[in-house]
Design an enzyme around this catalytic site. Sequence first.
Site, short mmCIF file in Angstrom:
data_model
loop_
_atom_site.label_atom_id
_atom_site.label_comp_id
_atom_site.label_asym_id
_atom_site.label_seq_id
_atom_site.Cartn_x
_atom_site.Cartn_y
_atom_site.Cartn_z
N LYS A 179 0.83 -1.22 0.00
CA LYS A 179 0.00 0.00 0.00
C LYS A 179 0.86 1.26 0.00
CE LYS A 179 -2.19 2.61 2.99
NZ LYS A 179 -2.06 3.87 2.22
N GLU A 255 9.36 1.32 11.09
CA GLU A 255 10.36 2.39 10.98
C GLU A 255 9.60 3.69 11.22
OE1 GLU A 255 13.45 2.01 10.37
OE2 GLU A 255 13.69 0.17 9.20
N CYS A 289 12.70 10.70 8.13
CA CYS A 289 12.58 10.16 9.48
C CYS A 289 13.88 10.39 10.25
CB CYS A 289 12.23 8.69 9.43
SG CYS A 289 13.21 7.78 8.24
N GLU A 385 8.84 16.14 16.36
CA GLU A 385 9.27 15.98 14.97
C GLU A 385 8.52 16.99 14.11
OE1 GLU A 385 8.03 12.33 12.83
OE2 GLU A 385 10.09 12.19 12.12
P1 NAI Z 1 1.16 8.20 8.59
O1 NAI Z 1 2.14 7.44 9.38
O2 NAI Z 1 -0.22 8.33 9.17
O3 NAI Z 1 1.03 7.55 7.12
C1 NAI Z 1 1.98 6.68 6.56
C2 NAI Z 1 1.28 5.50 5.89
O4 NAI Z 1 0.49 4.83 6.85
C3 NAI Z 1 0.34 5.87 4.75
O5 NAI Z 1 0.46 4.90 3.73
C4 NAI Z 1 -1.02 5.80 5.40
O6 NAI Z 1 -2.06 5.53 4.49
C5 NAI Z 1 -0.83 4.64 6.36
N1 NAI Z 1 -1.77 4.64 7.49
C6 NAI Z 1 -2.31 5.69 8.14
N2 NAI Z 1 -3.12 5.29 9.12
C7 NAI Z 1 -3.10 3.92 9.11
C8 NAI Z 1 -3.74 2.91 9.89
N3 NAI Z 1 -4.56 3.21 10.90
N4 NAI Z 1 -3.48 1.62 9.60
C9 NAI Z 1 -2.64 1.29 8.61
N5 NAI Z 1 -2.03 2.20 7.83
C10 NAI Z 1 -2.24 3.51 8.07
O7 NAI Z 1 1.79 9.62 8.32
P2 NAI Z 1 1.10 10.97 7.77
O8 NAI Z 1 -0.26 11.11 8.36
O9 NAI Z 1 1.23 11.00 6.31
O10 NAI Z 1 2.08 12.07 8.40
C11 NAI Z 1 1.95 12.51 9.74
C12 NAI Z 1 3.30 12.74 10.37
O11 NAI Z 1 4.01 11.52 10.43
C13 NAI Z 1 4.24 13.67 9.64
O12 NAI Z 1 4.03 15.00 9.98
C14 NAI Z 1 5.59 13.20 10.10
O13 NAI Z 1 5.92 13.81 11.33
C15 NAI Z 1 5.40 11.73 10.31
N6 NAI Z 1 5.90 10.92 9.19
C16 NAI Z 1 7.05 10.21 9.38
C17 NAI Z 1 7.58 9.48 8.35
C18 NAI Z 1 8.83 8.70 8.51
O14 NAI Z 1 9.48 8.37 7.53
N7 NAI Z 1 9.21 8.35 9.72
C19 NAI Z 1 6.97 9.47 7.02
C20 NAI Z 1 5.74 10.20 6.94
C21 NAI Z 1 5.25 10.90 8.00
#
Ligand code: NAI
Length: 491
Positions: A179, A255, A289, A385
């Site tokens: 996904k 991660e 990250c 973050e």
């Molecule tokens: P997110 O962690 O919610 O989304 C990342 C992935 O998880 C997407 O594919 C999303 O569809 C999926 N996802 C979301 N909720 C889910 C659930 N309940 N069950 C399974 N999959 C789910 O991140 P988002 O909302 O895009 O960004 C929010 C914050 O997260 C950012 O401001 C940043 O601080 C952090 N972030 C950190 C990342 C990293 O590489 N460590 C990458 C992206 C965001």
Amino acid sequence: MSTITVEGVTINTGLFINNEWVKGHGEPLETVNPATEEVQTASKEDVDIAVKAAREAFETTWGTECSGQERGRLLFALADQMEKRIDELVALEIVDAGKPVAWARADMEDSIACLRYYAGAADKIQGSTIEMDDKNKYAVARKEPIGVAAQIVPWNYPILMMAWKVGPALAAGVSIVFKPAEQTPLSTLLFAEMVKDAGYPPGVFNVLNGVGRVTGDALARHMDIDKIAFTGSTPTGRRIACAAAESNLKSVTLELGGKSPNIIFEDADLKEAAKWAAFGVYENMGQSCNAGSRILVQESVYDKFLPLFVEAAQAFQVGDTKDQNTFQGPQISKVQFDKILGYLEQGKKEAKLITGGNRFGNKGYFVEPTVFGDVDMTMKIGQEEIFGPVASLIKFKTEAEAIQIANDTSFGLAAAVHSMNYAQVNRVTRKLKAGTVWINQYTILSHQIPFGGYKQSGWGRELGLEGLEPYLATKAVHHYYGPEFEWPIKL
Ligand code: NAI
Ligand code: MG
């Protein structure tokens, strides 16, 4: 089936299941990019169909049915497909993720290298034999593919995060339901075509676009998925771990986020350190990250380091993503842009603004590379973050204080030590609670080196040979050549 053409690249907008494009029955994606509005998403029922396809492949053509050499050959063929069509992948990544062209290309090259690394590993997966005290017995610990994996990635490195997950899974013989993030669905849809063209059997790799709370959650809770690999935010990682625990206890690797410290000691090469520190926090618009967003500077050199760092930060070209020299493009979305502007206002109240601090220009989601000085760990911008081009400079006096501040966070993804005093480098490195420590560098990762977090930055490691482990299960096979077994009582 429905297709769209973006930047001259035609991609299918459906779900990719069993090497075919099928219609998705999920809710439409909410996005600002007109192209992605066409992208179909998976409902819970679509998830079931994809998992069935992945399971069927695993039990028949894939899994232990396919030789390691053949898995390696396919993965090399897939890397070749990517190389052949790299310009198309780059074009999609620029529009979808807002990446500057040079960095989008670098991501693709790293992704191809990652797939080739795991292609080479596919026929070198080995277990062990265990000699027993009982001469009539020995055991073999076989390494078998774990089964069906769900892989969920974020939008900051759409193809690279995919390569980190797909490479080891395909090398191990695991079949995948993948996904992408809802913000960046396009490049993965093109990648799916490449999987088919490389000659993979149907069902080995399936792509379902969709929102996290529907498609992602259905994957995390699915009773016939053996393993889930996730990259993204800490709150979402926590939710996925709970969903896995509440359903079938599928194994989980995570991660997650970071607030990584980059420690500059007084005997560092300050000019080099400033360059790496600036790169480490501003790279990918700060949306990494492992961003080195806390820059800890020894008090004795703070006034010398600051202008060097500001100079490095201001040297980056911000703007047109199609310009080969652009370092920084826009943030991914309005949500992220607004979140970062909120932190900038917070920072202006808490700390000392040195440069930046505003939106860049008046069009698009660009943010000025920003430096805050005199930050401490009681401040929000010191703890949270930000995921934007925002550096927090923190002063310290002694080595012990540097270690204390560096570890004063719930995260533990990465850290760096800049010093030419190697005894000090060694002492500090050993004390840092982080999954990656760079010495006199920052952010440069390699598919050969394991990556992952301590503390709330995650579970498990990706990349390197260790990156294969989450996709393998150990089966202990006891070989017994009796009959003289020594029972504790007579049977
Ligand atoms: P997110 O962690 O919610 O989304 C990342 C992935 O998880 C997407 O594919 C999303 O569809 C999926 N996802 C979301 N909720 C889910 C659930 N309940 N069950 C399974 N999959 C789910 O991140 P988002 O909302 O895009 O960004 C929010 C914050 O997260 C950012 O401001 C940043 O601080 C952090 N972030 C950190 C990342 C990293 O590489 N460590 C990458 C992206 C965001
Ligand atoms: Mg979210």
